[in-house]
Design a protein around this motif. Structure first.
Motif, PDB file in Angstrom:
ATOM      1  N   PRO A  81       0.794  -1.236   0.000  1.00 57.12           N
ATOM      2  CA  PRO A  81       0.000   0.000   0.000  1.00 57.12           C
ATOM      3  C   PRO A  81       0.820   1.277   0.000  1.00 57.12           C
ATOM      4  CG  PRO A  81      -0.033  -1.044   2.157  1.00 57.12           C
ATOM      5  CD  PRO A  81       0.603  -2.023   1.224  1.00 57.12           C
ATOM      6  N   GLY A  82       2.080   1.211   0.445  1.00 55.33           N
ATOM      7  CA  GLY A  82       2.903   2.417   0.497  1.00 55.33           C
ATOM      8  C   GLY A  82       3.788   2.620  -0.710  1.00 55.33           C
ATOM      9  N   VAL A  83       3.728   1.708  -1.693  1.00 49.02           N
ATOM     10  CA  VAL A  83       4.541   1.848  -2.907  1.00 49.02           C
ATOM     11  C   VAL A  83       3.776   2.749  -3.865  1.00 49.02           C
ATOM     12  CG1 VAL A  83       5.674   0.648  -4.803  1.00 49.02           C
ATOM     13  CG2 VAL A  83       5.561  -0.413  -2.553  1.00 49.02           C
ATOM     14  N   LEU A  84       4.107   4.021  -3.830  1.00 52.36           N
ATOM     15  CA  LEU A  84       3.277   5.043  -4.460  1.00 52.36           C
ATOM     16  C   LEU A  84       3.331   5.025  -5.976  1.00 52.36           C
ATOM     17  CD1 LEU A  84       4.218   7.983  -2.085  1.00 52.36           C
ATOM     18  CD2 LEU A  84       2.372   6.344  -1.846  1.00 52.36           C
ATOM     19  N   ASP A  85       4.412   4.502  -6.551  1.00 52.85           N
ATOM     20  CA  ASP A  85       4.559   4.571  -8.000  1.00 52.85           C
ATOM     21  C   ASP A  85       3.452   3.823  -8.732  1.00 52.85           C
ATOM     22  OD1 ASP A  85       6.794   6.043  -7.701  1.00 52.85           O
ATOM     23  OD2 ASP A  85       8.217   4.462  -8.203  1.00 52.85           O
ATOM     24  N   HIS A  86       2.925   2.788  -8.103  1.00 53.67           N
ATOM     25  CA  HIS A  86       1.993   1.913  -8.797  1.00 53.67           C
ATOM     26  C   HIS A  86       0.539   2.353  -8.672  1.00 53.67           C
ATOM     27  CE1 HIS A  86       5.489  -0.378  -9.376  1.00 53.67           C
ATOM     28  NE2 HIS A  86       5.480  -1.044  -8.244  1.00 53.67           N
ATOM     29  N   ASP A  87       0.252   3.262  -7.771  1.00 54.03           N
ATOM     30  CA  ASP A  87      -1.139   3.646  -7.555  1.00 54.03           C
ATOM     31  C   ASP A  87      -1.187   5.041  -6.942  1.00 54.03           C
ATOM     32  OD1 ASP A  87      -3.826   3.873  -6.912  1.00 54.03           O
ATOM     33  OD2 ASP A  87      -4.010   1.772  -6.373  1.00 54.03           O
ATOM     34  N   GLU A  89      -3.694   6.630  -5.731  1.00 49.29           N
ATOM     35  CA  GLU A  89      -4.760   6.858  -4.758  1.00 49.29           C
ATOM     36  C   GLU A  89      -4.171   7.365  -3.439  1.00 49.29           C
ATOM     37  OE1 GLU A  89      -8.113   6.696  -4.957  1.00 49.29           O
ATOM     38  OE2 GLU A  89      -7.776   6.480  -7.103  1.00 49.29           O
ATOM     39  N   PRO A  90      -4.818   8.359  -2.818  1.00 48.45           N
ATOM     40  CA  PRO A  90      -4.244   8.948  -1.601  1.00 48.45           C
ATOM     41  C   PRO A  90      -4.372   8.073  -0.359  1.00 48.45           C
ATOM     42  CG  PRO A  90      -6.339   9.982  -2.133  1.00 48.45           C
ATOM     43  CD  PRO A  90      -6.017   9.080  -3.279  1.00 48.45           C
ATOM     44  N   VAL A  91      -5.336   7.147  -0.340  1.00 49.09           N
ATOM     45  CA  VAL A  91      -5.566   6.321   0.849  1.00 49.09           C
ATOM     46  C   VAL A  91      -5.768   4.867   0.431  1.00 49.09           C
ATOM     47  CG1 VAL A  91      -7.043   5.896   2.850  1.00 49.09           C
ATOM     48  CG2 VAL A  91      -6.656   8.245   2.071  1.00 49.09           C
ATOM     49  N   HIS A  92      -5.091   3.962   1.132  1.00 50.85           N
ATOM     50  CA  HIS A  92      -5.302   2.528   0.933  1.00 50.85           C
ATOM     51  C   HIS A  92      -5.559   1.884   2.290  1.00 50.85           C
ATOM     52  CE1 HIS A  92      -4.405   2.186  -3.304  1.00 50.85           C
ATOM     53  NE2 HIS A  92      -3.311   2.891  -3.139  1.00 50.85           N
ATOM     54  N   ARG A  93      -6.603   1.062   2.344  1.00 54.82           N
ATOM     55  CA  ARG A  93      -6.924   0.362   3.587  1.00 54.82           C
ATOM     56  C   ARG A  93      -7.186  -1.103   3.293  1.00 54.82           C
ATOM     57  NH1 ARG A  93     -11.502  -1.838   5.490  1.00 54.82           N
ATOM     58  NH2 ARG A  93     -11.512  -2.308   7.727  1.00 54.82           N
ATOM     59  N   SER A  94      -6.724  -1.938   4.192  1.00 57.62           N
ATOM     60  CA  SER A  94      -7.091  -3.350   4.160  1.00 57.62           C
ATOM     61  C   SER A  94      -7.357  -3.797   5.587  1.00 57.62           C
ATOM     62  CB  SER A  94      -5.974  -4.203   3.555  1.00 57.62           C
ATOM     63  OG  SER A  94      -6.325  -5.583   3.629  1.00 57.62           O
ATOM     64  N   GLY A  95      -8.536  -4.345   5.810  1.00 59.81           N
ATOM     65  CA  GLY A  95      -8.886  -4.841   7.136  1.00 59.81           C
ATOM     66  C   GLY A  95      -8.650  -6.325   7.300  1.00 59.81           C
ATOM     67  N   ASP A  96      -8.239  -6.975   6.206  1.00 57.53           N
ATOM     68  CA  ASP A  96      -8.027  -8.424   6.258  1.00 57.53           C
ATOM     69  C   ASP A  96      -6.943  -8.792   5.251  1.00 57.53           C
ATOM     70  OD1 ASP A  96      -8.155 -11.129   6.565  1.00 57.53           O
ATOM     71  OD2 ASP A  96     -10.182 -11.367   5.746  1.00 57.53           O
ATOM     72  N   LEU A  97      -5.690  -8.660   5.667  1.00 57.91           N
ATOM     73  CA  LEU A  97      -4.583  -8.899   4.744  1.00 57.91           C
ATOM     74  C   LEU A  97      -4.557 -10.332   4.221  1.00 57.91           C
ATOM     75  CD1 LEU A  97      -1.610  -6.914   6.340  1.00 57.91           C
ATOM     76  CD2 LEU A  97      -2.918  -6.357   4.287  1.00 57.91           C
ATOM     77  N   ALA A  98      -5.038 -11.267   5.019  1.00 58.57           N
ATOM     78  CA  ALA A  98      -5.013 -12.666   4.594  1.00 58.57           C
ATOM     79  C   ALA A  98      -5.857 -12.887   3.344  1.00 58.57           C
ATOM     80  CB  ALA A  98      -5.503 -13.567   5.724  1.00 58.57           C
ATOM     81  N   ALA A  99      -6.881 -12.049   3.164  1.00 59.46           N
ATOM     82  CA  ALA A  99      -7.786 -12.227   2.028  1.00 59.46           C
ATOM     83  C   ALA A  99      -7.632 -11.135   0.969  1.00 59.46           C
ATOM     84  CB  ALA A  99      -9.233 -12.255   2.522  1.00 59.46           C
ATOM     85  N   ASP A 100      -6.657 -10.242   1.144  1.00 59.28           N
ATOM     86  CA  ASP A 100      -6.501  -9.106   0.230  1.00 59.28           C
ATOM     87  C   ASP A 100      -5.631  -9.513  -0.956  1.00 59.28           C
ATOM     88  OD1 ASP A 100      -5.865  -6.588  -1.002  1.00 59.28           O
ATOM     89  OD2 ASP A 100      -6.487  -5.626   0.858  1.00 59.28           O
ATOM     90  N   ARG A 102      -4.753  -7.485  -3.544  1.00 59.49           N
ATOM     91  CA  ARG A 102      -4.103  -6.370  -4.246  1.00 59.49           C
ATOM     92  C   ARG A 102      -2.583  -6.452  -4.172  1.00 59.49           C
ATOM     93  NH1 ARG A 102      -7.088  -1.472  -1.342  1.00 59.49           N
ATOM     94  NH2 ARG A 102      -7.008  -3.010   0.356  1.00 59.49           N
ATOM     95  N   TRP A 103      -2.078  -6.914  -3.050  1.00 60.87           N
ATOM     96  CA  TRP A 103      -0.623  -7.024  -2.853  1.00 60.87           C
ATOM     97  C   TRP A 103      -0.347  -8.409  -2.268  1.00 60.87           C
ATOM     98  CZ3 TRP A 103      -3.240  -3.618   0.738  1.00 60.87           C
ATOM     99  CH2 TRP A 103      -3.624  -2.399   0.171  1.00 60.87           C
ATOM    100  N   PRO A 104      -0.511  -9.466  -3.046  1.00 55.70           N
ATOM    101  CA  PRO A 104      -0.512 -10.829  -2.493  1.00 55.70           C
ATOM    102  C   PRO A 104       0.762 -11.223  -1.761  1.00 55.70           C
ATOM    103  CG  PRO A 104      -0.403 -10.851  -4.904  1.00 55.70           C
ATOM    104  CD  PRO A 104      -0.736  -9.456  -4.503  1.00 55.70           C
ATOM    105  N   ARG A 105       1.924 -10.898  -2.323  1.00 59.90           N
ATOM    106  CA  ARG A 105       3.173 -11.315  -1.670  1.00 59.90           C
ATOM    107  C   ARG A 105       3.415 -10.521  -0.394  1.00 59.90           C
ATOM    108  NH1 ARG A 105       7.657 -10.358  -5.838  1.00 59.90           N
ATOM    109  NH2 ARG A 105       6.316  -8.550  -6.263  1.00 59.90           N
ATOM    110  N   TRP A 106       3.216  -9.194  -0.488  1.00 55.24           N
ATOM    111  CA  TRP A 106       3.443  -8.374   0.703  1.00 55.24           C
ATOM    112  C   TRP A 106       2.418  -8.692   1.791  1.00 55.24           C
ATOM    113  CZ3 TRP A 106       0.520  -4.860   3.456  1.00 55.24           C
ATOM    114  CH2 TRP A 106       1.219  -4.199   4.483  1.00 55.24           C
TER     115      TRP A 106
END
Length: 239
Positions: A81-87, A89-100, A102-106
Motif C-alpha cells: 500500500p505504500g509503494v506510491l509509483d503503482h497507484d 490513490e491517496p488512501v489505501h486500507r485493508s482490514g483483512d490482509l489474509a484475504a486481500d 491487491r498485494w498478495p506477496r506483501w
C-alpha cells in the motif's frame, strides 16, 4: 465565541511542535510516535518514501522494528500500500490482509509478522509527494470506521504540511551555509594568492571538477584545514 474543537487544537499544537525541529529526520520520528498515540488501532507506524538515491523505496522512520520490517518488505517486493509509483490513490486500507489480493506477496509476508490490517496515506506537502504514512494493526478489520480514517487523513495532512515546511527551511538553511563557507574559502584564496573574487571561485570550481568533489566539501576542507582536500600542491598549479 464558539468553543474550540479539542482535535483542531491538538493538531495545531502538533504542527507548532513539529515546526520547532530544524531537520526533517526528527520530524518524521515525531510523526510516527504521535500517530501511534493518537490514531486508534495504529499499533505500529512508519513513514516510507523514495530513498533519494534512485534505489527505490525505503523506511524513513518507524515506531518500532516491526513497522520497519513491514516497510522493508514493501521495498524489497516492490509491492504494497505504500509503494506510491503503482497507484496514485491517496488512501489505501485493508482490514483483512489474509484475504486481500491487491498485494498478495506483501500481504502474506506482513500477515506472517502478525499484521492483520493496514492503512496507508499519501503525504503531500509544499505541492510535493513526500512519502506515505503507514499504520499497521495487529487487529483484523481495524481502521474500518469512517471517523477513524478521516482523523488519520487529517493527521497526515497536518504532518505533511509541517514536514514540507521544515524540509524547505532546512534546504534553504543548507544553501545559505554553503554560500557562506564558499565565500570564506574564496577569501582565503584571495588573500593567499592575490586573486579577485571571480578568480578564487574559479579555482574552487576547477578543483571540485578535477577531483570529483562537491564544491562545498572543497571549501569546507580549505576553511577547516587551510588546504584543499588531498592536494599536494597549491591549487593554482592545477592544469
Amino acid at each position: 465565541m464558539p468553543p474550540v474543537d479539542p482535535l483542531a487544537l491538538e493538531l495545531a499544537r502538533m504542527v507548532e511542535e513539529l515546526l520547532a525541529h530544524e531537520q526533517p529526520e526528527p520530524v518524521l520520528q515525531d510523526v510516527v510516535n504521535r500517530a501511534r498515540t493518537l490514531l486508534s488501532g495504529a499499533h505500529h507506524v512508519s513513514v516510507m518514501a523514495h530513498d533519494g538515491r534512485g534505489n527505490g523505496f525505503a523506511s524513513l522512520a518507524a515506531s518500532d522494528d516491526l513497522a520497519g520490517r513491514c516497510d522493508t518488505l514493501m521495498a524489497d517486493l516492490d509491492e504494497g500500500p505504500g509503494v506510491l509509483d503503482h497507484d496514485p490513490e491517496p488512501v489505501h486500507r485493508s482490514g483483512d490482509l489474509a484475504a486481500d489480493g491487491r498485494w498478495p506477496r506483501w500481504s502474506a509476508a506482513a500477515h506472517d509478522l502478525g499484521i492483520r490490517s493496514v492503512l496507508s496515506i499519501r503525504l503531500v506537502g509544499q505541492g510535493k509527494h513526500l512519502g506515505s504514512l503507514n499504520l499497521y494493526s495487529e487487529d483484523a478489520f481495524a481502521f474500518g470506521d469512517d471517523d477513524d480514517i478521516e482523523l488519520a487523513v487529517l493527521f497526515a495532512g497536518h504532518a505533511a504540511a509541517a514536514l514540507g515546511a521544515v524540509t524547505e527551511i532546512s534546504g534553504l538553511r543548507a544553501a545559505l551555509e554553503s554560500r557562506h563557507v564558499i565565500g570564506v574559502a574564496q577569501g582565503i584564496l584571495m588573500e593567499r594568492y592575490h586573486l579577485g573574487v571571480n578568480g578564487a571561485f574559479e579555482v574552487l570550481k576547477r578543483f571540485s571538477s578535477v577531483h570529483n568533489l562537491k564544491l562545498r566539501d572543497v571549501a569546507t576542507e580549505l576553511v577547516d584545514t587551510g588546504a584543499m582536500p588531498g592536494a599536494d600542491e597549491p591549487p593554482l598549479s592545477m592544469t
